[in-house]
Design a protein around this motif. Structure first.
Motif, PDB file in Angstrom:
ATOM      1  N   VAL A  65       0.836  -1.204   0.000  1.00 50.79           N
ATOM      2  CA  VAL A  65       0.000   0.000   0.000  1.00 50.79           C
ATOM      3  C   VAL A  65       0.868   1.251   0.000  1.00 50.79           C
ATOM      4  O   VAL A  65       0.612   2.201  -0.742  1.00 50.79           O
ATOM      5  CB  VAL A  65      -0.972  -0.002   1.199  1.00 50.79           C
ATOM      6  N   TRP A  66       1.928   1.268   0.801  1.00 49.66           N
ATOM      7  CA  TRP A  66       2.815   2.444   0.824  1.00 49.66           C
ATOM      8  C   TRP A  66       3.529   2.641  -0.503  1.00 49.66           C
ATOM      9  O   TRP A  66       3.670   3.776  -0.967  1.00 49.66           O
ATOM     10  CB  TRP A  66       3.821   2.348   1.968  1.00 49.66           C
ATOM     11  N   VAL A  67       3.959   1.548  -1.121  1.00 50.17           N
ATOM     12  CA  VAL A  67       4.606   1.655  -2.441  1.00 50.17           C
ATOM     13  C   VAL A  67       3.602   2.177  -3.464  1.00 50.17           C
ATOM     14  O   VAL A  67       3.925   3.053  -4.276  1.00 50.17           O
ATOM     15  CB  VAL A  67       5.194   0.289  -2.872  1.00 50.17           C
ATOM     16  N   PHE A  68       2.384   1.661  -3.431  1.00 52.23           N
ATOM     17  CA  PHE A  68       1.340   2.136  -4.342  1.00 52.23           C
ATOM     18  C   PHE A  68       1.077   3.623  -4.143  1.00 52.23           C
ATOM     19  O   PHE A  68       0.986   4.377  -5.111  1.00 52.23           O
ATOM     20  CB  PHE A  68       0.048   1.340  -4.136  1.00 52.23           C
ATOM     21  N   LEU A  69       0.953   4.053  -2.898  1.00 54.72           N
ATOM     22  CA  LEU A  69       0.700   5.471  -2.628  1.00 54.72           C
ATOM     23  C   LEU A  69       1.858   6.355  -3.098  1.00 54.72           C
ATOM     24  O   LEU A  69       1.639   7.447  -3.617  1.00 54.72           O
ATOM     25  CB  LEU A  69       0.435   5.684  -1.143  1.00 54.72           C
ATOM     26  N   ALA A  70       3.071   5.877  -2.923  1.00 54.63           N
ATOM     27  CA  ALA A  70       4.235   6.650  -3.377  1.00 54.63           C
ATOM     28  C   ALA A  70       4.210   6.797  -4.897  1.00 54.63           C
ATOM     29  O   ALA A  70       4.416   7.897  -5.431  1.00 54.63           O
ATOM     30  CB  ALA A  70       5.526   5.974  -2.927  1.00 54.63           C
ATOM     31  N   ILE A  71       3.944   5.709  -5.605  1.00 57.29           N
ATOM     32  CA  ILE A  71       3.876   5.773  -7.072  1.00 57.29           C
ATOM     33  C   ILE A  71       2.732   6.688  -7.501  1.00 57.29           C
ATOM     34  O   ILE A  71       2.883   7.501  -8.421  1.00 57.29           O
ATOM     35  CB  ILE A  71       3.716   4.363  -7.665  1.00 57.29           C
ATOM     36  N   PHE A  72       1.595   6.582  -6.831  1.00 56.11           N
ATOM     37  CA  PHE A  72       0.454   7.432  -7.155  1.00 56.11           C
ATOM     38  C   PHE A  72       0.803   8.909  -6.988  1.00 56.11           C
ATOM     39  O   PHE A  72       0.518   9.734  -7.864  1.00 56.11           O
ATOM     40  CB  PHE A  72      -0.739   7.070  -6.271  1.00 56.11           C
ATOM     41  N   LEU A  73       1.419   9.263  -5.873  1.00 54.19           N
ATOM     42  CA  LEU A  73       1.769  10.666  -5.631  1.00 54.19           C
ATOM     43  C   LEU A  73       2.801  11.179  -6.624  1.00 54.19           C
ATOM     44  O   LEU A  73       2.708  12.317  -7.091  1.00 54.19           O
ATOM     45  CB  LEU A  73       2.263  10.844  -4.198  1.00 54.19           C
ATOM     46  N   ILE A  74       3.774  10.338  -6.965  1.00 54.59           N
ATOM     47  CA  ILE A  74       4.777  10.743  -7.953  1.00 54.59           C
ATOM     48  C   ILE A  74       4.119  11.043  -9.289  1.00 54.59           C
ATOM     49  O   ILE A  74       4.368  12.085  -9.907  1.00 54.59           O
ATOM     50  CB  ILE A  74       5.870   9.657  -8.097  1.00 54.59           C
ATOM     51  N   PHE A  75       3.245  10.157  -9.739  1.00 50.06           N
ATOM     52  CA  PHE A  75       2.599  10.377 -11.025  1.00 50.06           C
ATOM     53  C   PHE A  75       1.562  11.491 -10.973  1.00 50.06           C
ATOM     54  O   PHE A  75       1.318  12.157 -11.975  1.00 50.06           O
ATOM     55  CB  PHE A  75       1.991   9.079 -11.557  1.00 50.06           C
ATOM     56  N   LEU A  76       0.966  11.735  -9.832  1.00 51.02           N
ATOM     57  CA  LEU A  76       0.066  12.864  -9.687  1.00 51.02           C
ATOM     58  C   LEU A  76       0.828  14.171  -9.865  1.00 51.02           C
ATOM     59  O   LEU A  76       0.400  15.056 -10.610  1.00 51.02           O
ATOM     60  CB  LEU A  76      -0.617  12.826  -8.321  1.00 51.02           C
ATOM     61  N   VAL A  77       1.963  14.283  -9.216  1.00 51.59           N
ATOM     62  CA  VAL A  77       2.785  15.490  -9.348  1.00 51.59           C
ATOM     63  C   VAL A  77       3.290  15.641 -10.776  1.00 51.59           C
ATOM     64  O   VAL A  77       3.233  16.733 -11.343  1.00 51.59           O
ATOM     65  CB  VAL A  77       3.960  15.460  -8.337  1.00 51.59           C
ATOM     66  N   LEU A  78       3.768  14.545 -11.369  1.00 54.09           N
ATOM     67  CA  LEU A  78       4.237  14.612 -12.757  1.00 54.09           C
ATOM     68  C   LEU A  78       3.117  15.018 -13.710  1.00 54.09           C
ATOM     69  O   LEU A  78       3.328  15.795 -14.647  1.00 54.09           O
ATOM     70  CB  LEU A  78       4.832  13.282 -13.192  1.00 54.09           C
ATOM     71  N   GLY A  79       1.916  14.505 -13.471  1.00 55.32           N
ATOM     72  CA  GLY A  79       0.776  14.874 -14.313  1.00 55.32           C
ATOM     73  C   GLY A  79       0.417  16.338 -14.173  1.00 55.32           C
ATOM     74  O   GLY A  79       0.105  17.010 -15.156  1.00 55.32           O
ATOM     75  N   LEU A  80       0.449  16.857 -12.956  1.00 56.46           N
ATOM     76  CA  LEU A  80       0.149  18.268 -12.745  1.00 56.46           C
ATOM     77  C   LEU A  80       1.205  19.172 -13.380  1.00 56.46           C
ATOM     78  O   LEU A  80       0.885  20.191 -13.970  1.00 56.46           O
ATOM     79  CB  LEU A  80       0.024  18.562 -11.253  1.00 56.46           C
ATOM     80  N   VAL A  81       2.455  18.766 -13.278  1.00 52.43           N
ATOM     81  CA  VAL A  81       3.538  19.550 -13.897  1.00 52.43           C
ATOM     82  C   VAL A  81       3.401  19.531 -15.415  1.00 52.43           C
ATOM     83  O   VAL A  81       3.537  20.560 -16.073  1.00 52.43           O
ATOM     84  CB  VAL A  81       4.924  19.012 -13.446  1.00 52.43           C
ATOM     85  N   ALA A  82       3.108  18.372 -15.973  1.00 55.04           N
ATOM     86  CA  ALA A  82       2.949  18.258 -17.429  1.00 55.04           C
ATOM     87  C   ALA A  82       1.743  19.052 -17.908  1.00 55.04           C
ATOM     88  O   ALA A  82       1.796  19.670 -18.967  1.00 55.04           O
ATOM     89  CB  ALA A  82       2.822  16.788 -17.824  1.00 55.04           C
ATOM     90  N   ALA A  83       0.672  19.061 -17.130  1.00 60.72           N
ATOM     91  CA  ALA A  83      -0.527  19.811 -17.513  1.00 60.72           C
ATOM     92  C   ALA A  83      -0.254  21.305 -17.518  1.00 60.72           C
ATOM     93  O   ALA A  83      -0.764  22.034 -18.383  1.00 60.72           O
ATOM     94  CB  ALA A  83      -1.675  19.484 -16.564  1.00 60.72           C
ATOM     95  N   ARG A  84       0.558  21.780 -16.596  1.00 63.06           N
ATOM     96  CA  ARG A  84       0.882  23.202 -16.563  1.00 63.06           C
ATOM     97  C   ARG A  84       1.754  23.604 -17.752  1.00 63.06           C
ATOM     98  O   ARG A  84       1.639  24.702 -18.260  1.00 63.06           O
ATOM     99  CB  ARG A  84       1.606  23.568 -15.276  1.00 63.06           C
ATOM    100  N   ARG A  85       2.611  22.689 -18.181  1.00 62.65           N
ATOM    101  CA  ARG A  85       3.466  22.997 -19.332  1.00 62.65           C
ATOM    102  C   ARG A  85       2.664  23.062 -20.627  1.00 62.65           C
ATOM    103  O   ARG A  85       2.988  23.816 -21.509  1.00 62.65           O
ATOM    104  CB  ARG A  85       4.578  21.964 -19.474  1.00 62.65           C
ATOM    105  N   VAL A  86       1.626  22.250 -20.728  1.00 58.78           N
ATOM    106  CA  VAL A  86       0.816  22.199 -21.942  1.00 58.78           C
ATOM    107  C   VAL A  86      -0.057  23.443 -22.037  1.00 58.78           C
ATOM    108  O   VAL A  86      -0.228  24.009 -23.115  1.00 58.78           O
ATOM    109  CB  VAL A  86      -0.052  20.917 -21.956  1.00 58.78           C
ATOM    110  N   THR A  87      -0.610  23.889 -20.914  1.00 61.67           N
ATOM    111  CA  THR A  87      -1.535  25.037 -20.958  1.00 61.67           C
ATOM    112  C   THR A  87      -0.832  26.336 -20.841  1.00 61.67           C
ATOM    113  O   THR A  87       0.264  26.546 -20.599  1.00 61.67           O
ATOM    114  CB  THR A  87      -2.576  24.949 -19.833  1.00 61.67           C
TER     115      THR A  87
END
Length: 80
Positions: free
Chosen positions: A58-80
């Motif tokens: 569960v902790w590994v899953f949450l860590a991966i989720f948070l990493i990809f959430l941050v990466l997705g938010l950063v990528a979304a800001r670059r696109v817009t």
């Protein structure tokens, strides 16, 4: 056209990581259920090990989720 190829590669990588995370979450739930059943039946060692594995997954899953959430938010800001 280079950015389109990179986007496809990035998208394919995201999908593969998504399915890996989904499998990891399912395994965590499976070990949690296994631990609960073992605890009810009185197998303390197996129950403890299953809970430890489930907690780790569960902790590994949450860590991966948070990493990809941050990466997705950063990528979304670059696109817009």
């Amino acid at each position: 056209m280079v950015w389109l190829t990179e986007l496809r590669t990035s998208h394919a990588h995201f999908i593969s990581v998504y399915f890996e995370a989904k499998i990891m979450l399912r395994l965590a739930i499976l070990f949690l259920i296994l631990g609960l059943v073992a605890a009810v039946l009185g197998f303390g060692g197996i129950a403890g090990a299953s809970f430890a594995i489930a907690k780790t997954l569960v902790w590994v899953f949450l860590a991966i989720f948070l990493i990809f959430l941050v990466l997705g938010l950063v990528a979304a800001r670059r696109v817009t």
